[in-house]
Motif scaffolding. Sequence first.
Motif, PDB file in Angstrom:
ATOM      1  N   GLN A   1       0.818  -1.213   0.000  1.00 22.45           N
ATOM      2  CA  GLN A   1       0.000   0.000   0.000  1.00 22.45           C
ATOM      3  C   GLN A   1       0.849   1.260   0.000  1.00 22.45           C
ATOM      4  OE1 GLN A   1      -2.918  -1.881   3.206  1.00 22.45           O
ATOM      5  NE2 GLN A   1      -3.589   0.147   2.612  1.00 22.45           N
ATOM      6  N   ALA A   2       2.058   1.167   0.607  1.00 21.83           N
ATOM      7  CA  ALA A   2       2.913   2.349   0.688  1.00 21.83           C
ATOM      8  C   ALA A   2       3.542   2.691  -0.661  1.00 21.83           C
ATOM      9  CB  ALA A   2       4.001   2.138   1.733  1.00 21.83           C
ATOM     10  N   GLY A   3       3.454   1.768  -1.627  1.00 20.76           N
ATOM     11  CA  GLY A   3       3.875   2.076  -2.989  1.00 20.76           C
ATOM     12  C   GLY A   3       5.307   1.739  -3.324  1.00 20.76           C
ATOM     13  N   GLY A   4       5.968   0.891  -2.529  1.00 22.18           N
ATOM     14  CA  GLY A   4       7.345   0.534  -2.816  1.00 22.18           C
ATOM     15  C   GLY A   4       7.447  -0.638  -3.788  1.00 22.18           C
ATOM     16  N   THR A   5       8.680  -0.985  -4.124  1.00 19.93           N
ATOM     17  CA  THR A   5       8.936  -2.155  -4.969  1.00 19.93           C
ATOM     18  C   THR A   5       9.862  -3.112  -4.220  1.00 19.93           C
ATOM     19  OG1 THR A   5      10.808  -1.036  -6.039  1.00 19.93           O
ATOM     20  CG2 THR A   5       8.662  -0.871  -7.107  1.00 19.93           C
ATOM     21  N   ARG A   6       9.735  -4.409  -4.476  1.00 20.51           N
ATOM     22  CA  ARG A   6      10.469  -5.423  -3.727  1.00 20.51           C
ATOM     23  C   ARG A   6      11.917  -5.539  -4.182  1.00 20.51           C
ATOM     24  NH1 ARG A   6       6.960 -10.813  -3.623  1.00 20.51           N
ATOM     25  NH2 ARG A   6       7.007 -10.508  -5.892  1.00 20.51           N
ATOM     26  N   GLY A   7      12.791  -5.908  -3.241  1.00 24.65           N
ATOM     27  CA  GLY A   7      14.178  -6.195  -3.531  1.00 24.65           C
ATOM     28  C   GLY A   7      14.488  -7.643  -3.188  1.00 24.65           C
ATOM     29  N   VAL A   8      15.767  -8.017  -3.199  1.00 25.60           N
ATOM     30  CA  VAL A   8      16.196  -9.368  -2.810  1.00 25.60           C
ATOM     31  C   VAL A   8      16.941  -9.261  -1.492  1.00 25.60           C
ATOM     32  CG1 VAL A   8      17.645 -11.335  -3.414  1.00 25.60           C
ATOM     33  CG2 VAL A   8      16.335 -10.156  -5.192  1.00 25.60           C
ATOM     34  N   GLU A   9      16.570 -10.104  -0.530  1.00 21.60           N
ATOM     35  CA  GLU A   9      17.117  -9.987   0.815  1.00 21.60           C
ATOM     36  C   GLU A   9      17.400 -11.348   1.440  1.00 21.60           C
ATOM     37  OE1 GLU A   9      14.540  -5.974   2.023  1.00 21.60           O
ATOM     38  OE2 GLU A   9      14.089  -7.919   2.937  1.00 21.60           O
ATOM     39  N   LEU A  10      18.373 -11.360   2.335  1.00 19.61           N
ATOM     40  CA  LEU A  10      18.555 -12.469   3.258  1.00 19.61           C
ATOM     41  C   LEU A  10      17.720 -12.125   4.484  1.00 19.61           C
ATOM     42  CD1 LEU A  10      19.939 -14.986   4.581  1.00 19.61           C
ATOM     43  CD2 LEU A  10      21.752 -13.412   5.313  1.00 19.61           C
ATOM     44  N   SER A  11      16.806 -13.036   4.845  1.00 17.47           N
ATOM     45  CA  SER A  11      15.892 -12.762   5.954  1.00 17.47           C
ATOM     46  C   SER A  11      15.797 -13.960   6.885  1.00 17.47           C
ATOM     47  CB  SER A  11      14.486 -12.426   5.430  1.00 17.47           C
ATOM     48  OG  SER A  11      14.507 -11.314   4.570  1.00 17.47           O
ATOM     49  N   ILE A  12      15.335 -13.682   8.082  1.00 16.93           N
ATOM     50  CA  ILE A  12      14.959 -14.746   9.004  1.00 16.93           C
ATOM     51  C   ILE A  12      13.490 -15.045   8.781  1.00 16.93           C
ATOM     52  CG2 ILE A  12      14.620 -15.365  11.424  1.00 16.93           C
ATOM     53  CD1 ILE A  12      17.031 -13.664  12.114  1.00 16.93           C
ATOM     54  N   ARG A  13      13.171 -16.293   8.466  1.00 15.44           N
ATOM     55  CA  ARG A  13      11.793 -16.717   8.256  1.00 15.44           C
ATOM     56  C   ARG A  13      11.267 -17.289   9.578  1.00 15.44           C
ATOM     57  NH1 ARG A  13       9.709 -18.084   3.531  1.00 15.44           N
ATOM     58  NH2 ARG A  13      10.464 -15.991   3.038  1.00 15.44           N
ATOM     59  N   HIS A  14      10.309 -16.586  10.158  1.00 16.66           N
ATOM     60  CA  HIS A  14       9.719 -17.022  11.417  1.00 16.66           C
ATOM     61  C   HIS A  14       8.552 -17.962  11.125  1.00 16.66           C
ATOM     62  CE1 HIS A  14      12.075 -13.923  13.412  1.00 16.66           C
ATOM     63  NE2 HIS A  14      11.615 -13.035  12.546  1.00 16.66           N
ATOM     64  N   THR A  15       8.449 -19.017  11.913  1.00 18.22           N
ATOM     65  CA  THR A  15       7.386 -19.993  11.665  1.00 18.22           C
ATOM     66  C   THR A  15       6.116 -19.689  12.444  1.00 18.22           C
ATOM     67  OG1 THR A  15       8.337 -21.424  13.381  1.00 18.22           O
ATOM     68  CG2 THR A  15       8.968 -21.860  11.096  1.00 18.22           C
ATOM     69  N   ALA A  16       6.157 -18.718  13.366  1.00 17.27           N
ATOM     70  CA  ALA A  16       4.939 -18.345  14.089  1.00 17.27           C
ATOM     71  C   ALA A  16       3.930 -17.784  13.102  1.00 17.27           C
ATOM     72  CB  ALA A  16       5.251 -17.303  15.164  1.00 17.27           C
ATOM     73  N   SER A  17       2.675 -18.168  13.259  1.00 10.68           N
ATOM     74  CA  SER A  17       1.623 -17.738  12.348  1.00 10.68           C
ATOM     75  C   SER A  17       1.540 -16.219  12.285  1.00 10.68           C
ATOM     76  CB  SER A  17       0.278 -18.315  12.811  1.00 10.68           C
ATOM     77  OG  SER A  17      -0.768 -17.861  11.986  1.00 10.68           O
ATOM     78  N   GLY A  18       1.640 -15.670  11.089  1.00  8.54           N
ATOM     79  CA  GLY A  18       1.488 -14.235  10.889  1.00  8.54           C
ATOM     80  C   GLY A  18       2.731 -13.410  11.160  1.00  8.54           C
ATOM     81  N   ALA A  19       3.813 -14.018  11.626  1.00  2.09           N
ATOM     82  CA  ALA A  19       5.015 -13.249  11.954  1.00  2.09           C
ATOM     83  C   ALA A  19       5.711 -12.770  10.685  1.00  2.09           C
ATOM     84  CB  ALA A  19       5.973 -14.091  12.794  1.00  2.09           C
ATOM     85  N   ALA A  20       6.137 -11.521  10.704  1.00  2.00           N
ATOM     86  CA  ALA A  20       6.826 -10.951   9.547  1.00  2.00           C
ATOM     87  C   ALA A  20       8.272 -11.408   9.513  1.00  2.00           C
ATOM     88  CB  ALA A  20       6.766  -9.423   9.611  1.00  2.00           C
ATOM     89  N   ASP A  21       8.847 -11.547   8.294  1.00  2.00           N
ATOM     90  CA  ASP A  21      10.259 -11.872   8.158  1.00  2.00           C
ATOM     91  C   ASP A  21      11.113 -10.742   8.734  1.00  2.00           C
ATOM     92  OD1 ASP A  21       9.442 -14.114   6.830  1.00  2.00           O
ATOM     93  OD2 ASP A  21      10.108 -13.464   4.841  1.00  2.00           O
ATOM     94  N   THR A  22      12.295 -11.107   9.216  1.00  2.00           N
ATOM     95  CA  THR A  22      13.251 -10.112   9.693  1.00  2.00           C
ATOM     96  C   THR A  22      14.400 -10.018   8.697  1.00  2.00           C
ATOM     97  OG1 THR A  22      12.732 -10.552  12.014  1.00  2.00           O
ATOM     98  CG2 THR A  22      14.825  -9.469  11.554  1.00  2.00           C
ATOM     99  N   SER A  23      14.549  -8.861   8.072  1.00  2.00           N
ATOM    100  CA  SER A  23      15.577  -8.680   7.052  1.00  2.00           C
ATOM    101  C   SER A  23      16.950  -8.542   7.705  1.00  2.00           C
ATOM    102  CB  SER A  23      15.275  -7.433   6.221  1.00  2.00           C
ATOM    103  OG  SER A  23      16.293  -7.201   5.273  1.00  2.00           O
ATOM    104  N   LEU A  24      17.948  -9.293   7.172  1.00  2.00           N
ATOM    105  CA  LEU A  24      19.316  -9.224   7.678  1.00  2.00           C
ATOM    106  C   LEU A  24      20.277  -8.540   6.717  1.00  2.00           C
ATOM    107  CD1 LEU A  24      19.744 -12.827   9.168  1.00  2.00           C
ATOM    108  CD2 LEU A  24      19.162 -10.728  10.393  1.00  2.00           C
ATOM    109  N   LEU A  25      20.067  -8.729   5.412  1.00  2.00           N
ATOM    110  CA  LEU A  25      20.994  -8.181   4.418  1.00  2.00           C
ATOM    111  C   LEU A  25      20.250  -7.989   3.104  1.00  2.00           C
ATOM    112  CD1 LEU A  25      24.072  -7.532   3.867  1.00  2.00           C
ATOM    113  CD2 LEU A  25      24.202  -9.840   2.906  1.00  2.00           C
ATOM    114  N   THR A  26      20.457  -6.856   2.469  1.00  2.00           N
ATOM    115  CA  THR A  26      19.811  -6.564   1.189  1.00  2.00           C
ATOM    116  C   THR A  26      20.808  -6.753   0.051  1.00  2.00           C
ATOM    117  OG1 THR A  26      18.303  -4.967   2.212  1.00  2.00           O
ATOM    118  CG2 THR A  26      18.625  -4.810  -0.176  1.00  2.00           C
ATOM    119  N   LEU A  27      20.460  -7.641  -0.883  1.00  2.00           N
ATOM    120  CA  LEU A  27      21.308  -7.853  -2.050  1.00  2.00           C
ATOM    121  C   LEU A  27      20.948  -6.889  -3.168  1.00  2.00           C
ATOM    122  CD1 LEU A  27      21.764 -10.595  -0.496  1.00  2.00           C
ATOM    123  CD2 LEU A  27      22.155 -11.590  -2.759  1.00  2.00           C
TER     124      LEU A  27
END
Length: 542
Positions: A208-234
Amino acid sequence: MRKGVKGAVIGTVFAVMLGGAGYGAYNIVSALDGDGGTGASGETSEKSGPPSGDEVAETTKAFFAAWEQGRGAKAASYTNNAVEAEPVLTSFGGSGHLTDVKITPSPAQGTTVPFSVEATVSYKGRSKPLTYDSELKVVRGITTGRALVDWQPTVVHPELGKGDTLVTEESASPPIEAVGRDGSVLTKEKYPSLGPVLDDLRKRYGKQAGGTRGVELSIRHTASGAADTSLLTLTEGRAGRLPTTISPRAQAAAEKAVTTYKESSVVAVKPSTGEILAVANNRADGWNAALLGELAPGSTMKIISAAMLIDNGLTTADGPAPCPDKAVSDSATFHNLPGLPPNESATLADSFARSCNTAFVKFSDEIQDDSLTKEAQEKFGLGRDDWKAGITTFDGSVPVSEGPDTAAALLGQGKVQMSPLNMASVTATAITGAFRQPVIVPQSLDGRPLARAEGLKSGTVDQLRAMMNRTATSGTAANAMRGVPGSIGAKTGSAEVDDQATSNSWFTGFSDDMAAAAMAQQGGHGSDAAGPIVAQVLRAGG
């Protein structure tokens, strides 16, 4: 307090087979990998006592070597929980796309080994270096006597939690540039407590904020609905601008305030609008307890209890509320905090300011089992699971009770559960009379429907404000609130927890058009830990 159980598919399968982790898990993983169950040293004889220096060196060397080679199952076999370790270690070079791994240990400190990790994140022709520090501990296997790495997800990366894995791919949501109410940019680096908040806002509003996606190394959380935590942007995406209600001045004060006390959280809101001004946590587990905590709030609950007594015509601020040494409800005996002298002629304002438990317990036989629940839901907007703050929140819980549970609920114990956000909202409702659902993103951004409640009568509000002011100026909150400017009020709370020697510290207060609430686990009395946190935030203003 924290909901959700995280796990991996392989963990589920092995748990069913083995009935738990430990050496049995090691045997299966090691056998599959051809290790034969002998471990780093090749010994099978059982030993006891702390691992020796040589054992620590051998185990870490073998563990690091397998990790560097991308052999997740092999590396996991050198831990004391191979079932949970294997998917995390495998994700490092698998879904995480981390290669050229080099691990450099520092000198061991007993059985603890600090180390640094250097690796390259490579994905679809793009690569970037990644470096960070971590540490591990070597322990003696309970049943095998082997020297093993004590498995914690933080061994692989300090920001990993239970069940988390590493993933490099196109980001799930475009990045956001979250801005505070003054237009300045809010970042994790400047305001560390906002990390999980910004991750959640990105997940919800990135598109909704109007951005575009990039490629990132993230932590994928398995808790339902939890957002990924970005560690590094490629590959950089374009950030969309997202307005928030956060006050940078209040946020900075909140960040500083919680550093004084371990396991503490604080939230500040603007009573006239419901806008969330600050959210801060100082917790070893990284959990956003300020918004999602579910703990008994202790005597801060007496704000709602007092409102219920007034609204139901049982007493008034100047009416009787005797404070005996003890009170009995359905054969359960309740006492006051040590050192509080009894006062049989006390008013409700007297007992509120002194935080007398027995005064409230004595009313428990005069109220309906659902009276407190109705007050919380209908007047304060709590416990209906319908808040839409723009971020995930716990909306409080005041279930219908009976017998001694009713008396306990009046004191903020038993089955009553709140977060600091809930109690800041309670204070805001108490001093304005209107329930304004807390928000961190303006409703105008997405038009989401906000929760509604009746609020309080003006007469009830006048009495609550007066009682809270007395508590802040001459009652249990006076020391903590000293020096807080403007029109002030507060309520202290101490919540006892089973198997915990020291009670949890709770405190909520207001100064003009700002309300704040804090909680410090095992912090003691409300004025000991949570009180100074709230006062520091209120002094900063919004």
